[in-house]
Design a protein around this motif. Structure first.
Motif, PDB file in Angstrom:
ATOM      1  N   ASN A  12       0.825  -1.213   0.000  1.00  0.00           N
ATOM      2  CA  ASN A  12       0.000   0.000   0.000  1.00  0.00           C
ATOM      3  C   ASN A  12       0.858   1.262   0.000  1.00  0.00           C
ATOM      4  O   ASN A  12       0.561   2.233  -0.709  1.00  0.00           O
ATOM      5  N   LYS A  13       1.920   1.254   0.785  1.00  0.00           N
ATOM      6  CA  LYS A  13       2.805   2.421   0.830  1.00  0.00           C
ATOM      7  C   LYS A  13       3.486   2.645  -0.520  1.00  0.00           C
ATOM      8  O   LYS A  13       3.612   3.784  -0.986  1.00  0.00           O
ATOM      9  N   ALA A  14       3.912   1.550  -1.153  1.00  0.00           N
ATOM     10  CA  ALA A  14       4.563   1.675  -2.458  1.00  0.00           C
ATOM     11  C   ALA A  14       3.579   2.175  -3.508  1.00  0.00           C
ATOM     12  O   ALA A  14       3.934   2.976  -4.382  1.00  0.00           O
ATOM     13  N   ALA A  15       2.315   1.716  -3.425  1.00  0.00           N
ATOM     14  CA  ALA A  15       1.300   2.165  -4.379  1.00  0.00           C
ATOM     15  C   ALA A  15       0.989   3.644  -4.190  1.00  0.00           C
ATOM     16  O   ALA A  15       0.688   4.358  -5.155  1.00  0.00           O
ATOM     17  N   GLU A  16       1.039   4.120  -2.947  1.00  0.00           N
ATOM     18  CA  GLU A  16       0.808   5.542  -2.686  1.00  0.00           C
ATOM     19  C   GLU A  16       1.919   6.397  -3.295  1.00  0.00           C
ATOM     20  O   GLU A  16       1.670   7.461  -3.861  1.00  0.00           O
ATOM     21  N   LYS A  17       3.141   5.923  -3.193  1.00  0.00           N
ATOM     22  CA  LYS A  17       4.268   6.662  -3.775  1.00  0.00           C
ATOM     23  C   LYS A  17       4.289   6.547  -5.291  1.00  0.00           C
ATOM     24  O   LYS A  17       4.810   7.432  -5.981  1.00  0.00           O
ATOM     25  N   SER A  20       7.500   6.992  -7.852  1.00  0.00           N
ATOM     26  CA  SER A  20       8.644   7.435  -7.056  1.00  0.00           C
ATOM     27  C   SER A  20       9.148   6.338  -6.125  1.00  0.00           C
ATOM     28  O   SER A  20      10.147   6.531  -5.427  1.00  0.00           O
ATOM     29  N   SER A  21       8.461   5.196  -6.115  1.00  0.00           N
ATOM     30  CA  SER A  21       8.866   4.073  -5.270  1.00  0.00           C
ATOM     31  C   SER A  21       9.680   3.074  -6.092  1.00  0.00           C
ATOM     32  O   SER A  21       9.155   2.464  -7.034  1.00  0.00           O
ATOM     33  N   PRO A  22      10.950   2.872  -5.761  1.00  0.00           N
ATOM     34  CA  PRO A  22      11.766   1.888  -6.495  1.00  0.00           C
ATOM     35  C   PRO A  22      11.200   0.474  -6.378  1.00  0.00           C
ATOM     36  O   PRO A  22      11.300  -0.318  -7.323  1.00  0.00           O
ATOM     37  N   GLU A  23      10.613   0.165  -5.214  1.00  0.00           N
ATOM     38  CA  GLU A  23      10.049  -1.174  -5.025  1.00  0.00           C
ATOM     39  C   GLU A  23       8.867  -1.413  -5.959  1.00  0.00           C
ATOM     40  O   GLU A  23       8.692  -2.505  -6.504  1.00  0.00           O
ATOM     41  N   PHE A  24       8.036  -0.374  -6.141  1.00  0.00           N
ATOM     42  CA  PHE A  24       6.889  -0.484  -7.050  1.00  0.00           C
ATOM     43  C   PHE A  24       7.361  -0.703  -8.491  1.00  0.00           C
ATOM     44  O   PHE A  24       6.829  -1.556  -9.216  1.00  0.00           O
ATOM     45  N   ASP A  82      -0.057  11.513 -16.131  1.00  0.00           N
ATOM     46  CA  ASP A  82      -1.123  11.388 -15.128  1.00  0.00           C
ATOM     47  C   ASP A  82      -1.630   9.955 -14.961  1.00  0.00           C
ATOM     48  O   ASP A  82      -2.499   9.711 -14.127  1.00  0.00           O
ATOM     49  N   ARG A  83      -1.115   9.015 -15.748  1.00  0.00           N
ATOM     50  CA  ARG A  83      -1.706   7.675 -15.771  1.00  0.00           C
ATOM     51  C   ARG A  83      -1.436   6.875 -14.497  1.00  0.00           C
ATOM     52  O   ARG A  83      -2.236   6.046 -14.111  1.00  0.00           O
ATOM     53  N   LEU A  84      -0.309   7.082 -13.871  1.00  0.00           N
ATOM     54  CA  LEU A  84       0.021   6.324 -12.658  1.00  0.00           C
ATOM     55  C   LEU A  84       0.288   7.265 -11.485  1.00  0.00           C
ATOM     56  O   LEU A  84       1.107   6.973 -10.619  1.00  0.00           O
ATOM     57  N   ARG A  85      -0.439   8.350 -11.464  1.00  0.00           N
ATOM     58  CA  ARG A  85      -0.239   9.320 -10.385  1.00  0.00           C
ATOM     59  C   ARG A  85      -1.031   8.937  -9.145  1.00  0.00           C
ATOM     60  O   ARG A  85      -0.589   9.170  -8.021  1.00  0.00           O
ATOM     61  N   GLU A  86      -2.210   8.343  -9.332  1.00  0.00           N
ATOM     62  CA  GLU A  86      -3.071   7.983  -8.214  1.00  0.00           C
ATOM     63  C   GLU A  86      -2.775   6.565  -7.732  1.00  0.00           C
ATOM     64  O   GLU A  86      -2.369   5.693  -8.503  1.00  0.00           O
ATOM     65  N   LYS A  87      -3.007   6.360  -6.433  1.00  0.00           N
ATOM     66  CA  LYS A  87      -2.798   5.042  -5.836  1.00  0.00           C
ATOM     67  C   LYS A  87      -3.705   3.996  -6.480  1.00  0.00           C
ATOM     68  O   LYS A  87      -3.289   2.854  -6.734  1.00  0.00           O
ATOM     69  N   GLU A  88      -4.943   4.391  -6.773  1.00  0.00           N
ATOM     70  CA  GLU A  88      -5.905   3.455  -7.363  1.00  0.00           C
ATOM     71  C   GLU A  88      -5.411   2.930  -8.711  1.00  0.00           C
ATOM     72  O   GLU A  88      -5.534   1.744  -9.015  1.00  0.00           O
TER      73      GLU A  88
END
Length: 277
Positions: A12-17, A20-24, A82-88
């Motif tokens: 969830n934290k990676a999806a929120e970032k 910008s999240s290397p893990e994601f 804008d395609r991957l800006r939101e967590k959803e």
């Protein structure tokens, strides 16, 4: 996958970032590589290491999803930034990639099971042919082991009624390990390929020879008769060799006795009127 996003909270934290999240990013790359290994994909998702910017990564993801006919329009249309800006949207991406990977693995597993069943059916048919040759009753069971047991017992019963040297000694006197069997299989494949080439050449020479017989005026009026007699025999000649490793295992000592085709004893059986022409 053995990365850091196996825990729900970390995911969830990676999806929120998001990007910008290397893990994601690493998880997306891993899912893409797994999918690509199971199907013929032109597009791919590569790592952002090496100075590649995030926008290029988004373009790769969009192209990859478009090739896979992704149903989420928010992931493949609109402004690329804008395609991957939101967590959803990030969770949608992971959901789509993971479910597609799961489906591909299920299909691949079914294909492998199907190939194993096909191989089993082929072996079963061979064993059933042996049973038919030995006069054993047909069995409705699909298990091969009982059939082989019946075959072994039947062969022992038959051999007990004949002389000891009736079958002869095996030409192969030593057992083979798996490596030797594999090497013999490769040797057999090479020989079969060479023999097939030779057979095709001989069959072609036969076709040309028979065709030359039709050049005479007497033969031209009997073209249909010649074709009616020749073609069934011609198409019964297969260019492929049917010799397998099983023939080697079943070979007896007398097979190693080489007799010249030009020897007197052999020519007594092969001589015919055409030799005198």
């Amino acid at each position: 996958y053995a990365g850091p996003l196996l825990e729900e909270e970390a995911l969830n934290k990676a999806a929120e970032k998001g990007l910008s999240s290397p893990e994601f990013l690493e998880l997306c790359v891993w899912l893409g590589s797994q999918i690509k290994s199971l199907c013929n994909m032109e597009e791919s998702i590569t790592s952002t290491d090496g100075g590649k910017d995030v926008e290029s990564f988004q373009l790769e993801v969009s192209s990859f999803l478009r090739e896979m006919a992704c149903p989420y329009s928010s992931l493949i249309s609109g402004d690329i930034k804008d395609r991957l800006r939101e967590k959803e949207d990030c969770l949608k991406l992971l959901l789509f990639l993971s479910t597609e990977l799961q489906a591909l693995k299920i299909l691949n597993s079914k294909k492998m099971k199907g190939s194993h069943l096909e191989k089993h059916n082929e072996v079963y048919q061979e064993v059933q042919t042996i049973c038919d040759a030995l006069g054993l009753s047909n069995s409705s069971a699909s298990d091969i082991l009982p059939l082989l047991t019946n075959v072994e017992q039947k062969i022992k019963d038959i051999l007990s009624k004949v002389q000891n040297n009736h079958v002869g000694k095996s030409l192969l006197t030593k057992p083979l390990n798996s490596e030797q069997v594999e090497r013999l299989g490769k040797i057999n494949d090479a020989l079969r390929s060479e023999y097939e080439c030779r057979r095709r050449m001989l069959v072609k020479r036969l076709d040309v020879t028979v065709q030359s017989f039709g050049w005479s005026d007497r033969a031209k009026v009997k073209t249909d008769d010649i074709a009616r007699i020749y073609q069934p025999k011609r198409y019964a000649l297969s260019p492929k060799s049917t010799v397998t490793l099983a023939h080697l295992l079943a070979a007896r000592e007398d097979l190693s006795k080489i007799i010249r085709t030009s020897s007197g004893s052999t020519r007594e059986n092969t001589a015919c009127a055409i030799n005198k022409v």
